[in-house]
Design an enzyme around this catalytic site. Structure first.
Site, PDB file in Angstrom:
ATOM      1  N   GLY A  14       0.839  -1.201   0.000  1.00 55.63           N
ATOM      2  CA  GLY A  14       0.000   0.000   0.000  1.00 55.63           C
ATOM      3  C   GLY A  14       0.869   1.244   0.000  1.00 55.63           C
ATOM      4  N   SER A  17       0.256   5.215  -1.686  1.00 58.29           N
ATOM      5  CA  SER A  17      -0.687   6.277  -1.306  1.00 58.29           C
ATOM      6  C   SER A  17      -0.733   6.442   0.213  1.00 58.29           C
ATOM      7  CB  SER A  17      -2.086   5.913  -1.834  1.00 58.29           C
ATOM      8  OG  SER A  17      -3.052   6.867  -1.428  1.00 58.29           O
ATOM      9  N   TYR A 161     -15.402  -3.814   6.899  1.00 60.65           N
ATOM     10  CA  TYR A 161     -14.092  -3.214   7.195  1.00 60.65           C
ATOM     11  C   TYR A 161     -13.701  -3.436   8.659  1.00 60.65           C
ATOM     12  CZ  TYR A 161     -10.521   0.492   7.428  1.00 60.65           C
ATOM     13  OH  TYR A 161      -9.357   1.204   7.609  1.00 60.65           O
ATOM     14  N   ALA A 163     -14.723  -5.742  10.667  1.00 62.66           N
ATOM     15  CA  ALA A 163     -14.441  -7.172  10.880  1.00 62.66           C
ATOM     16  C   ALA A 163     -13.042  -7.508  10.358  1.00 62.66           C
ATOM     17  CB  ALA A 163     -15.489  -8.022  10.167  1.00 62.66           C
TER      18      ALA A 163
HETATM   19  P1  NAD Z   1      -5.193   4.806   0.609  1.00 63.71           P
HETATM   20  O1  NAD Z   1      -6.412   4.436  -0.164  1.00 63.71           O
HETATM   21  O2  NAD Z   1      -4.640   6.166   0.499  1.00 63.71           O
HETATM   22  O3  NAD Z   1      -4.012   3.774   0.276  1.00 63.71           O
HETATM   23  C1  NAD Z   1      -4.228   2.390   0.185  1.00 63.71           C
HETATM   24  C2  NAD Z   1      -3.233   1.824  -0.809  1.00 63.71           C
HETATM   25  O4  NAD Z   1      -3.429   0.405  -0.851  1.00 63.71           O
HETATM   26  C3  NAD Z   1      -3.426   2.339  -2.246  1.00 63.71           C
HETATM   27  O5  NAD Z   1      -2.200   2.791  -2.785  1.00 63.71           O
HETATM   28  C4  NAD Z   1      -3.942   1.121  -2.995  1.00 63.71           C
HETATM   29  O6  NAD Z   1      -3.534   1.073  -4.371  1.00 63.71           O
HETATM   30  C5  NAD Z   1      -3.329  -0.016  -2.192  1.00 63.71           C
HETATM   31  N1  NAD Z   1      -4.036  -1.278  -2.399  1.00 63.71           N
HETATM   32  C6  NAD Z   1      -5.386  -1.466  -2.433  1.00 63.71           C
HETATM   33  N2  NAD Z   1      -5.655  -2.751  -2.708  1.00 63.71           N
HETATM   34  C7  NAD Z   1      -4.454  -3.384  -2.835  1.00 63.71           C
HETATM   35  C8  NAD Z   1      -4.085  -4.721  -3.131  1.00 63.71           C
HETATM   36  N3  NAD Z   1      -4.994  -5.681  -3.364  1.00 63.71           N
HETATM   37  N4  NAD Z   1      -2.760  -5.021  -3.200  1.00 63.71           N
HETATM   38  C9  NAD Z   1      -1.824  -4.045  -3.006  1.00 63.71           C
HETATM   39  N5  NAD Z   1      -2.110  -2.764  -2.739  1.00 63.71           N
HETATM   40  C10 NAD Z   1      -3.427  -2.446  -2.658  1.00 63.71           C
HETATM   41  O7  NAD Z   1      -5.564   4.453   2.119  1.00 63.71           O
HETATM   42  P2  NAD Z   1      -4.883   4.875   3.509  1.00 63.71           P
HETATM   43  O8  NAD Z   1      -5.838   5.727   4.206  1.00 63.71           O
HETATM   44  O9  NAD Z   1      -3.499   5.301   3.315  1.00 63.71           O
HETATM   45  O10 NAD Z   1      -4.913   3.460   4.249  1.00 63.71           O
HETATM   46  C11 NAD Z   1      -3.744   2.707   4.512  1.00 63.71           C
HETATM   47  C12 NAD Z   1      -4.088   1.659   5.567  1.00 63.71           C
HETATM   48  O11 NAD Z   1      -4.484   2.336   6.770  1.00 63.71           O
HETATM   49  C13 NAD Z   1      -5.261   0.780   5.176  1.00 63.71           C
HETATM   50  O12 NAD Z   1      -5.040  -0.531   5.667  1.00 63.71           O
HETATM   51  C14 NAD Z   1      -6.429   1.404   5.911  1.00 63.71           C
HETATM   52  O13 NAD Z   1      -7.452   0.484   6.146  1.00 63.71           O
HETATM   53  C15 NAD Z   1      -5.737   1.840   7.182  1.00 63.71           C
HETATM   54  N6  NAD Z   1      -6.449   2.886   7.920  1.00 63.71           N
HETATM   55  C16 NAD Z   1      -6.686   4.100   7.369  1.00 63.71           C
HETATM   56  C17 NAD Z   1      -7.364   5.074   8.107  1.00 63.71           C
HETATM   57  C18 NAD Z   1      -7.666   6.445   7.579  1.00 63.71           C
HETATM   58  O14 NAD Z   1      -8.355   7.207   8.256  1.00 63.71           O
HETATM   59  N7  NAD Z   1      -7.166   6.824   6.407  1.00 63.71           N
HETATM   60  C19 NAD Z   1      -7.798   4.773   9.400  1.00 63.71           C
HETATM   61  C20 NAD Z   1      -7.531   3.517   9.927  1.00 63.71           C
HETATM   62  C21 NAD Z   1      -6.849   2.583   9.181  1.00 63.71           C
END
Ligand code: NAD
Length: 253
Positions: A14, A17, A161, A163
């Site tokens: 990931g 981004s 999500y 879960a």
């Molecule tokens: P984001 O959407 O900015 O980034 C997620 C990245 O994961 C993207 O670059 C996407 O291309 C990649 N991705 C998606 N499916 C994929 C796959 N099958 N294989 C490889 N890469 C894949 O999201 P974010 O906010 O930076 O989230 C990052 C992590 O933090 C995630 O696990 C999210 O659940 C967790 N999270 C985010 C928040 C928030 O408020 N943003 C809160 C709690 C947890």
């Protein structure tokens, strides 16, 4: 800042981004060579373009992967090991997706997709990295899985999500118990509401209500999550395994 990760190879899924990208930048600043893995090869390459490489031998790479697909994860890791000549001693699973809907209307596909990427993807990466470290008889390793505070407390519209993220915590704690004897630590980071593309679609009125529930009265930044990942990656946390660190501004205390 001290180069606490000099000489270390870090894999970040990931990494194209949001939080994953900020983690790549922070780990590279701390001296690690970073393998940026993402579903989007272009996004991974763009992250590599942002990474400092000030130490001799510090090299970064962009790798395409679908974390929900075992063959894809194994091929990605094999390529990384071939290029670097060693397994990653730091692994951060930040790949994640949302497919929000109320329980009463959620279809099976939205449930399956989220479990596949967030939970099975974290399992596949954790397993593959652990296997490669154990086979290489590596001295130590730090595996960091990004969960979410909603895995603990739930959230309307996110039964799939939350879960998946509760699963990430259970996976991480069990893995920590199994891998401690190999010198591999495994911890979870549970962000609250963080400013990334994932939360950019939340309507302003809903966001106002969410922020009102945060004691620190603001969203977090990806860098604030990355700083905690850097701590867990480094030897500063060498006696910490199996924990979940909440990075939430006090949300749901
Ligand atoms: P984001 O959407 O900015 O980034 C997620 C990245 O994961 C993207 O670059 C996407 O291309 C990649 N991705 C998606 N499916 C994929 C796959 N099958 N294989 C490889 N890469 C894949 O999201 P974010 O906010 O930076 O989230 C990052 C992590 O933090 C995630 O696990 C999210 O659940 C967790 N999270 C985010 C928040 C928030 O408020 N943003 C809160 C709690 C947890």
């Amino acid at each position: 800042m001290a180069m606490k990760l000099a000489g270390r190879l870090a894999l970040v899924t990931g990494g194209g981004s949001g939080i994953g990208r900020a983690v790549c930048v922070r780990l590279a600043r701390d001296g690690a060579s970073v393998a940026v893995a993402d579903l989007s090869a272009d996004a991974a390459a763009a992250t590599v373009g942002l990474l400092p490489a000030e130490l001799p031998g510090q090299r970064h790479a962009a790798l395409a992967v679908d974390v929900g697909d075992k063959a894809s994860v194994q091929a990605m890791l094999a390529r990384l090991q071939e290029q670097a000549g060693e397994p990653p001693s730091v692994s951060v699973s930040a790949a994640g997706i949302i497919r929000d809907q109320m329980l009463l209307r959620m279809d099976e596909e939205a449930f399956d997709q989220v479990i596949r990427v967030n939970l099975k993807g974290t399992f596949l990466v954790t397993q593959a990295v652990a296997q490669s470290l154990v086979s290489a008889r590596a001295a130590s390793g730090s595996i960091i899985n990004i969960g979410s505070i909603v895995g603990k407390v739930g959230n309307m519209g996110q039964c799939n999500y939350s879960a998946s993220k509760a699963g990430v915590e259970g996976l991480t704690k069990s893995t920590a118990k199994e891998l401690a004897r190999f010198g591999i630590r495994c911890n979870a980071v549970l962000p609250g509401f963080i400013e990334t593309p994932m939360t950019a679609g939340i309507p302003p009125k809903v966001m106002e209500k969410l922020i009102a529930a945060v004691p620190m009265r603001r969203m977090g930044t990806p860098e604030e999550v990355a700083d905690v990942c850097a701590f867990l990656a480094s030897d500063d946390s060498r006696y910490i395994t199996g924990v979940s660190l909440e990075v939430t501004g006090g949300l749901f205390l």
